[in-house]
Design a protein around this motif. Structure first.
Motif, PDB file in Angstrom:
ATOM      1  N   LYS A  97       0.816  -1.213   0.000  1.00 52.55           N
ATOM      2  CA  LYS A  97       0.000   0.000   0.000  1.00 52.55           C
ATOM      3  C   LYS A  97       0.856   1.273   0.000  1.00 52.55           C
ATOM      4  O   LYS A  97       0.342   2.359  -0.232  1.00 52.55           O
ATOM      5  N   ASP A  98       2.139   1.108   0.296  1.00 56.10           N
ATOM      6  CA  ASP A  98       3.060   2.239   0.407  1.00 56.10           C
ATOM      7  C   ASP A  98       3.300   2.874  -0.965  1.00 56.10           C
ATOM      8  O   ASP A  98       3.342   2.183  -1.974  1.00 56.10           O
ATOM      9  N   ARG A  99       3.487   4.178  -0.991  1.00 49.55           N
ATOM     10  CA  ARG A  99       3.713   4.871  -2.264  1.00 49.55           C
ATOM     11  C   ARG A  99       5.043   4.469  -2.904  1.00 49.55           C
ATOM     12  O   ARG A  99       5.240   4.648  -4.093  1.00 49.55           O
ATOM     13  N   MET A 100       5.963   3.920  -2.134  1.00 45.56           N
ATOM     14  CA  MET A 100       7.263   3.494  -2.644  1.00 45.56           C
ATOM     15  C   MET A 100       7.363   1.969  -2.711  1.00 45.56           C
ATOM     16  O   MET A 100       8.452   1.404  -2.668  1.00 45.56           O
ATOM     17  N   ALA A 101       6.240   1.309  -2.858  1.00 41.55           N
ATOM     18  CA  ALA A 101       6.200  -0.159  -2.820  1.00 41.55           C
ATOM     19  C   ALA A 101       7.077  -0.815  -3.879  1.00 41.55           C
ATOM     20  O   ALA A 101       7.474  -1.963  -3.711  1.00 41.55           O
ATOM     21  N   ALA A 102       7.422  -0.112  -4.932  1.00 43.75           N
ATOM     22  CA  ALA A 102       8.271  -0.689  -5.974  1.00 43.75           C
ATOM     23  C   ALA A 102       9.652  -1.047  -5.445  1.00 43.75           C
ATOM     24  O   ALA A 102      10.370  -1.835  -6.056  1.00 43.75           O
ATOM     25  N   MET A 103      10.029  -0.488  -4.314  1.00 41.54           N
ATOM     26  CA  MET A 103      11.330  -0.799  -3.724  1.00 41.54           C
ATOM     27  C   MET A 103      11.323  -2.140  -2.998  1.00 41.54           C
ATOM     28  O   MET A 103      12.378  -2.672  -2.664  1.00 41.54           O
ATOM     29  N   MET A 104      10.153  -2.701  -2.748  1.00 41.90           N
ATOM     30  CA  MET A 104      10.046  -3.958  -2.013  1.00 41.90           C
ATOM     31  C   MET A 104      10.447  -5.128  -2.910  1.00 41.90           C
ATOM     32  O   MET A 104      10.069  -5.195  -4.072  1.00 41.90           O
ATOM     33  N   GLY A 105      11.190  -6.057  -2.328  1.00 40.68           N
ATOM     34  CA  GLY A 105      11.497  -7.289  -3.046  1.00 40.68           C
ATOM     35  C   GLY A 105      10.223  -8.101  -3.224  1.00 40.68           C
ATOM     36  O   GLY A 105       9.393  -8.174  -2.315  1.00 40.68           O
ATOM     37  N   ALA A 106      10.050  -8.688  -4.389  1.00 33.47           N
ATOM     38  CA  ALA A 106       8.867  -9.500  -4.652  1.00 33.47           C
ATOM     39  C   ALA A 106       8.906 -10.762  -3.777  1.00 33.47           C
ATOM     40  O   ALA A 106       9.975 -11.284  -3.473  1.00 33.47           O
ATOM     41  N   PRO A 107       7.742 -11.261  -3.359  1.00 35.48           N
ATOM     42  CA  PRO A 107       7.717 -12.422  -2.457  1.00 35.48           C
ATOM     43  C   PRO A 107       8.334 -13.677  -3.075  1.00 35.48           C
ATOM     44  O   PRO A 107       8.942 -14.469  -2.356  1.00 35.48           O
ATOM     45  N   ASP A 108       8.213 -13.848  -4.375  1.00 35.32           N
ATOM     46  CA  ASP A 108       8.843 -15.009  -5.012  1.00 35.32           C
ATOM     47  C   ASP A 108      10.365 -14.873  -4.980  1.00 35.32           C
ATOM     48  O   ASP A 108      11.075 -15.849  -4.764  1.00 35.32           O
ATOM     49  N   GLU A 109      10.880 -13.665  -5.150  1.00 33.75           N
ATOM     50  CA  GLU A 109      12.324 -13.436  -5.060  1.00 33.75           C
ATOM     51  C   GLU A 109      12.807 -13.694  -3.640  1.00 33.75           C
ATOM     52  O   GLU A 109      13.848 -14.330  -3.437  1.00 33.75           O
ATOM     53  N   ALA A 110      12.068 -13.202  -2.648  1.00 38.62           N
ATOM     54  CA  ALA A 110      12.450 -13.402  -1.248  1.00 38.62           C
ATOM     55  C   ALA A 110      12.493 -14.885  -0.909  1.00 38.62           C
ATOM     56  O   ALA A 110      13.429 -15.352  -0.245  1.00 38.62           O
TER      57      ALA A 110
END
Length: 176
Positions: free
Chosen positions: A79-92
């Motif tokens: 929901k964060d405006r900078m969510a693109a910085m989050m690693g994708a769950p499949d990558e994690a």
């Protein structure tokens, strides 16, 4: 790494951040023509990762064995405006699998952001394992620290705030 440093890092796994800017992937954005506001989306919502394979991705997401705390953190960060910085769950999950496969006891993650990947890595480490999360911003990491505590993993994560080069050099100086 110099040979002396290489031997001291034998049981270290190095995870170079999964954020869009770190690996050079495009950041997905949606621009609302009416408001001219740009919204960033998490990578797993954009098709930038394995998710661009629409038939395989639902299967992968169903089988990544994401913990309840990790799923809640991912949902909140999405929901964060900078969510693109989050690693994708499949990558994690893939990185966590590699850490398990290597039988790593120490992991260095460059770029923590909200800590979703850090949490996945900490979950698979042995009791005496440690994730060293290097980030420049304490502000972004506040949410992650709450999640690590909720998962009972705060003792497995050491957050190092400051320039990554300086933090990594400090880790190299430590014995073990």
């Amino acid at each position: 790494l110099p040979s002396a440093s290489r031997s001291s890092f034998r049981k270290w796994a190095t995870v170079v951040g999964t954020g869009a800017t770190v690996v050079g992937l495009p950041v997905a954005a949606y621009c609302d023509d009416d408001s001219k506001k740009k919204t960033l989306f998490a990578k797993h919502e954009t098709g930038i990762t394995l998710s661009f394979c629409p038939k395989a991705y639902p299967y992968v997401m169903k089988h990544i064995n994401e913990s309840r705390v990790r799923a809640q953190l991912r949902e909140e960060v999405s929901k964060d405006r900078m969510a693109a910085m989050m690693g994708a769950p499949d990558e994690a999950s893939f990185l966590a699998w590699l850490v398990q496969l290597m039988d790593a006891k120490k992991v260095v993650e460059f770029g923590v952001y909200r800590g979703t990947t850090t949490l996945a890595l900490a979950e698979v480490l042995p009791k005496d394992g440690k994730v060293y999360g290097l980030d420049i911003s304490k502000e972004y990491c506040e949410l992650s620290q709450k999640a690590w505590e909720a998962a009972g993993l705060q003792s497995k994560v050491e957050l190092m705030i400051g320039p990554a080069k300086r933090s990594a050099e400090k880790l190299l100086e430590e014995p073990g």
